[in-house]
Design a protein around this motif. Structure first.
Motif, PDB file in Angstrom:
ATOM      1  N   ILE A  21      32.095  52.160  43.767  1.00 34.52           N
ATOM      2  CA  ILE A  21      32.291  52.613  42.490  1.00 34.52           C
ATOM      3  C   ILE A  21      32.051  50.805  41.512  1.00 34.52           C
ATOM      4  CG2 ILE A  21      34.650  52.827  41.126  1.00 34.52           C
ATOM      5  CD1 ILE A  21      36.407  54.090  43.544  1.00 34.52           C
ATOM      6  N   PRO A  22      31.638  51.749  40.587  1.00 33.62           N
ATOM      7  CA  PRO A  22      31.527  50.348  39.410  1.00 33.62           C
ATOM      8  C   PRO A  22      31.772  49.769  38.643  1.00 33.62           C
ATOM      9  CG  PRO A  22      30.150  52.957  38.634  1.00 33.62           C
ATOM     10  CD  PRO A  22      30.797  53.258  40.030  1.00 33.62           C
ATOM     11  N   PHE A  23      33.306  49.972  38.291  1.00 34.39           N
ATOM     12  CA  PHE A  23      33.257  49.093  37.926  1.00 34.39           C
ATOM     13  C   PHE A  23      34.913  47.930  39.225  1.00 34.39           C
ATOM     14  CE2 PHE A  23      36.337  53.428  37.462  1.00 34.39           C
ATOM     15  CZ  PHE A  23      37.500  53.025  38.704  1.00 34.39           C
ATOM     16  N   ALA A  24      34.107  48.402  40.482  1.00 36.56           N
ATOM     17  CA  ALA A  24      35.163  48.023  41.835  1.00 36.56           C
ATOM     18  C   ALA A  24      34.839  46.414  41.245  1.00 36.56           C
ATOM     19  CB  ALA A  24      34.720  48.398  43.051  1.00 36.56           C
ATOM     20  N   GLY A  25      34.398  45.655  41.077  1.00 35.12           N
ATOM     21  CA  GLY A  25      34.742  44.126  40.669  1.00 35.12           C
ATOM     22  C   GLY A  25      35.456  43.712  39.385  1.00 35.12           C
ATOM     23  N   GLN A  26      35.568  44.769  38.822  1.00 37.84           N
ATOM     24  CA  GLN A  26      37.089  44.535  37.591  1.00 37.84           C
ATOM     25  C   GLN A  26      38.099  44.944  37.916  1.00 37.84           C
ATOM     26  OE1 GLN A  26      35.575  46.998  34.348  1.00 37.84           O
ATOM     27  NE2 GLN A  26      33.841  46.130  33.830  1.00 37.84           N
ATOM     28  N   ILE A  27      38.086  45.894  38.866  1.00 35.93           N
ATOM     29  CA  ILE A  27      39.849  46.223  39.417  1.00 35.93           C
ATOM     30  C   ILE A  27      40.250  45.602  40.497  1.00 35.93           C
ATOM     31  CG2 ILE A  27      38.971  48.729  38.441  1.00 35.93           C
ATOM     32  CD1 ILE A  27      38.928  49.565  41.868  1.00 35.93           C
ATOM     33  N   ALA A  28      39.737  44.894  40.885  1.00 40.57           N
ATOM     34  CA  ALA A  28      40.327  43.327  41.807  1.00 40.57           C
ATOM     35  C   ALA A  28      40.657  42.020  41.396  1.00 40.57           C
ATOM     36  CB  ALA A  28      39.051  43.257  42.967  1.00 40.57           C
ATOM     37  N   ALA A  29      42.325  42.146  40.957  1.00 40.96           N
ATOM     38  CA  ALA A  29      42.158  40.993  40.257  1.00 40.96           C
ATOM     39  C   ALA A  29      42.946  39.817  41.157  1.00 40.96           C
ATOM     40  CB  ALA A  29      44.077  41.132  39.579  1.00 40.96           C
ATOM     41  N   MET A  76      41.829  40.461  26.815  1.00 39.51           N
ATOM     42  CA  MET A  76      41.312  40.871  28.353  1.00 39.51           C
ATOM     43  C   MET A  76      42.358  41.389  28.780  1.00 39.51           C
ATOM     44  SD  MET A  76      38.483  41.751  29.007  1.00 39.51           S
ATOM     45  CE  MET A  76      37.505  41.772  30.274  1.00 39.51           C
ATOM     46  N   GLU A  77      43.330  40.433  28.630  1.00 41.08           N
ATOM     47  CA  GLU A  77      44.396  40.043  29.814  1.00 41.08           C
ATOM     48  C   GLU A  77      45.248  41.643  29.725  1.00 41.08           C
ATOM     49  OE1 GLU A  77      47.414  38.968  33.010  1.00 41.08           O
ATOM     50  OE2 GLU A  77      45.078  37.534  31.804  1.00 41.08           O
ATOM     51  N   GLN A  78      45.408  42.298  28.364  1.00 44.43           N
ATOM     52  CA  GLN A  78      46.151  43.414  28.591  1.00 44.43           C
ATOM     53  C   GLN A  78      45.221  44.650  29.336  1.00 44.43           C
ATOM     54  OE1 GLN A  78      49.263  43.726  28.114  1.00 44.43           O
ATOM     55  NE2 GLN A  78      49.153  46.438  28.529  1.00 44.43           N
ATOM     56  N   LYS A  79      43.744  44.685  29.001  1.00 40.00           N
ATOM     57  CA  LYS A  79      42.802  45.015  29.972  1.00 40.00           C
ATOM     58  C   LYS A  79      43.306  45.242  31.304  1.00 40.00           C
ATOM     59  CE  LYS A  79      38.508  47.523  30.259  1.00 40.00           C
ATOM     60  NZ  LYS A  79      37.045  47.065  29.849  1.00 40.00           N
ATOM     61  N   SER A  80      42.868  44.323  32.067  1.00 42.80           N
ATOM     62  CA  SER A  80      43.654  43.824  33.370  1.00 42.80           C
ATOM     63  C   SER A  80      44.926  44.687  33.832  1.00 42.80           C
ATOM     64  CB  SER A  80      42.789  42.749  33.334  1.00 42.80           C
ATOM     65  OG  SER A  80      44.157  41.508  33.471  1.00 42.80           O
ATOM     66  N   ARG A  81      45.762  44.655  33.361  1.00 41.73           N
ATOM     67  CA  ARG A  81      46.893  44.579  33.290  1.00 41.73           C
ATOM     68  C   ARG A  81      47.008  45.903  33.764  1.00 41.73           C
ATOM     69  NH1 ARG A  81      51.051  40.628  30.451  1.00 41.73           N
ATOM     70  NH2 ARG A  81      50.242  39.325  31.803  1.00 41.73           N
ATOM     71  N   THR A  82      45.962  46.890  32.398  1.00 39.93           N
ATOM     72  CA  THR A  82      46.421  48.106  32.197  1.00 39.93           C
ATOM     73  C   THR A  82      45.687  48.809  33.365  1.00 39.93           C
ATOM     74  OG1 THR A  82      47.026  48.373  30.252  1.00 39.93           O
ATOM     75  CG2 THR A  82      46.039  50.276  30.676  1.00 39.93           C
ATOM     76  N   GLY A 119      45.350  46.238  49.245  1.00 43.49           N
ATOM     77  CA  GLY A 119      45.991  44.714  49.666  1.00 43.49           C
ATOM     78  C   GLY A 119      44.792  44.716  49.839  1.00 43.49           C
ATOM     79  N   ILE A 120      43.225  44.408  49.417  1.00 46.74           N
ATOM     80  CA  ILE A 120      42.376  44.304  49.505  1.00 46.74           C
ATOM     81  C   ILE A 120      42.159  43.355  48.042  1.00 46.74           C
ATOM     82  CG2 ILE A 120      39.400  44.876  49.758  1.00 46.74           C
ATOM     83  CD1 ILE A 120      40.016  46.215  52.297  1.00 46.74           C
ATOM     84  N   LEU A 121      42.249  44.753  47.241  1.00 43.81           N
ATOM     85  CA  LEU A 121      42.190  44.606  45.634  1.00 43.81           C
ATOM     86  C   LEU A 121      43.196  43.742  44.998  1.00 43.81           C
ATOM     87  CD1 LEU A 121      41.394  48.438  44.900  1.00 43.81           C
ATOM     88  CD2 LEU A 121      39.724  46.536  44.404  1.00 43.81           C
ATOM     89  N   TYR A 122      44.257  43.135  45.956  1.00 38.34           N
ATOM     90  CA  TYR A 122      45.949  43.081  45.185  1.00 38.34           C
ATOM     91  C   TYR A 122      45.927  42.182  45.962  1.00 38.34           C
ATOM     92  CZ  TYR A 122      44.228  46.362  41.317  1.00 38.34           C
ATOM     93  OH  TYR A 122      43.239  47.520  40.873  1.00 38.34           O
ATOM     94  N   GLY A 123      45.972  42.141  46.882  1.00 38.81           N
ATOM     95  CA  GLY A 123      46.961  41.320  47.441  1.00 38.81           C
ATOM     96  C   GLY A 123      48.163  41.583  47.931  1.00 38.81           C
ATOM     97  N   PRO A 124      49.128  40.638  48.611  1.00 35.79           N
ATOM     98  CA  PRO A 124      49.814  40.795  49.739  1.00 35.79           C
ATOM     99  C   PRO A 124      51.898  41.478  48.913  1.00 35.79           C
ATOM    100  CG  PRO A 124      49.694  38.712  49.611  1.00 35.79           C
ATOM    101  CD  PRO A 124      48.663  39.185  49.018  1.00 35.79           C
ATOM    102  N   ARG A 135      44.302  47.109  36.488  1.00 39.87           N
ATOM    103  CA  ARG A 135      45.609  47.317  37.710  1.00 39.87           C
ATOM    104  C   ARG A 135      47.132  48.059  37.642  1.00 39.87           C
ATOM    105  NH1 ARG A 135      48.019  41.375  38.270  1.00 39.87           N
ATOM    106  NH2 ARG A 135      49.438  42.014  36.743  1.00 39.87           N
ATOM    107  N   LEU A 136      47.241  48.555  36.915  1.00 41.72           N
ATOM    108  CA  LEU A 136      48.593  49.705  37.314  1.00 41.72           C
ATOM    109  C   LEU A 136      48.566  50.790  36.958  1.00 41.72           C
ATOM    110  CD1 LEU A 136      51.790  49.973  36.394  1.00 41.72           C
ATOM    111  CD2 LEU A 136      51.592  50.532  34.365  1.00 41.72           C
ATOM    112  N   VAL A 137      47.024  51.340  36.471  1.00 41.05           N
ATOM    113  CA  VAL A 137      46.451  52.122  36.742  1.00 41.05           C
ATOM    114  C   VAL A 137      45.763  52.831  37.957  1.00 41.05           C
ATOM    115  CG1 VAL A 137      44.377  54.107  36.055  1.00 41.05           C
ATOM    116  CG2 VAL A 137      45.845  53.315  34.198  1.00 41.05           C
ATOM    117  N   VAL A 138      45.316  51.947  38.260  1.00 43.57           N
ATOM    118  CA  VAL A 138      44.854  51.683  39.967  1.00 43.57           C
ATOM    119  C   VAL A 138      45.473  51.950  40.506  1.00 43.57           C
ATOM    120  CG1 VAL A 138      43.034  50.635  41.754  1.00 43.57           C
ATOM    121  CG2 VAL A 138      42.334  50.766  39.176  1.00 43.57           C
ATOM    122  N   LEU A 139      47.108  50.911  40.495  1.00 42.26           N
ATOM    123  CA  LEU A 139      47.841  51.277  41.556  1.00 42.26           C
ATOM    124  C   LEU A 139      48.480  52.451  41.828  1.00 42.26           C
ATOM    125  CD1 LEU A 139      49.372  47.818  41.465  1.00 42.26           C
ATOM    126  CD2 LEU A 139      48.448  48.532  43.044  1.00 42.26           C
TER     127      LEU A 139
END
Length: 173
Positions: free
Chosen positions: A165-173, A1-7, A47-52, A9-13
């Protein structure tokens, strides 16, 4: 699961960085001393999604990539520093908060007055060999125009588009 959230985050960024480059380079009004555009929107979303830290790194990367892919004059590292600080400020003030004009106001004031007016004017005066005070009137006008745009568009884009966006909660880390 950790790898999916990193991936994720990378794609959204990467998407937000690409969007920042497009909005800054192609959807803005630019003169030698003033650029009025919407490149701040993807940075605020970072900034909203991933912080400073991630927003700062993302905007600095966008600045570097934008200059490499679409050069518009000499590269100056001061603007990359300003980009990093802008992302940091948006992330610090907006991450984990309800996004309203009241929460956007302090972040936008610091970005517009501190980064855009003070630092960018300093970098331009160094690059152009003109006095700092000579550049200020046009730069102040830009800041006066941009503050209400920030206060309206950042909450609108977040609350009406990105957060829906349906997966907006998932893209915020």
């Amino acid at each position: 699961m950790e790898q999916k959230s990193r991936t994720t985050r990378l794609v959204v960024l990467a998407f937000l960085i690409a969007l920042e480059i497009i909005l800054t380079r192609f959807c803005s009004i630019q003169t030698p001393i003033v650029r009025i555009g919407f490149g701040f929107l993807p940075v605020a979303m970072m900034g909203i999604l991933y912080g400073p830290i991630w927003a700062g790194i993302g905007y600095a990367a966008g600045d570097l990539l934008g200059m490499l892919i679409f050069p518009s004059g000499a590269y100056f590292p001061g603007f990359t520093l300003t980009a990093f600080l802008t992302g940091m400020i948006f992330g610090f003030f907006l991450k984990g908060r309800e996004i309203t004009w009241k929460t956007v106001l302090p972040a936008s004031l610091i970005v517009i007055l501190g980064c855009n007016l003070c630092l960018d004017t300093l970098w331009l005066s160094i690059l152009m060999g003109q006095g700092y005070l000579a550049l200020l009137p046009a730069r102040i006008l830009k800041c006066v125009l941009m503050l209400p745009i920030h206060l309206i568009l950042i909450p609108f884009v977040w609350n009406r588009i990105v957060s829906k966006i349906p997966f907006a909660g998932q893209i915020a880390a």
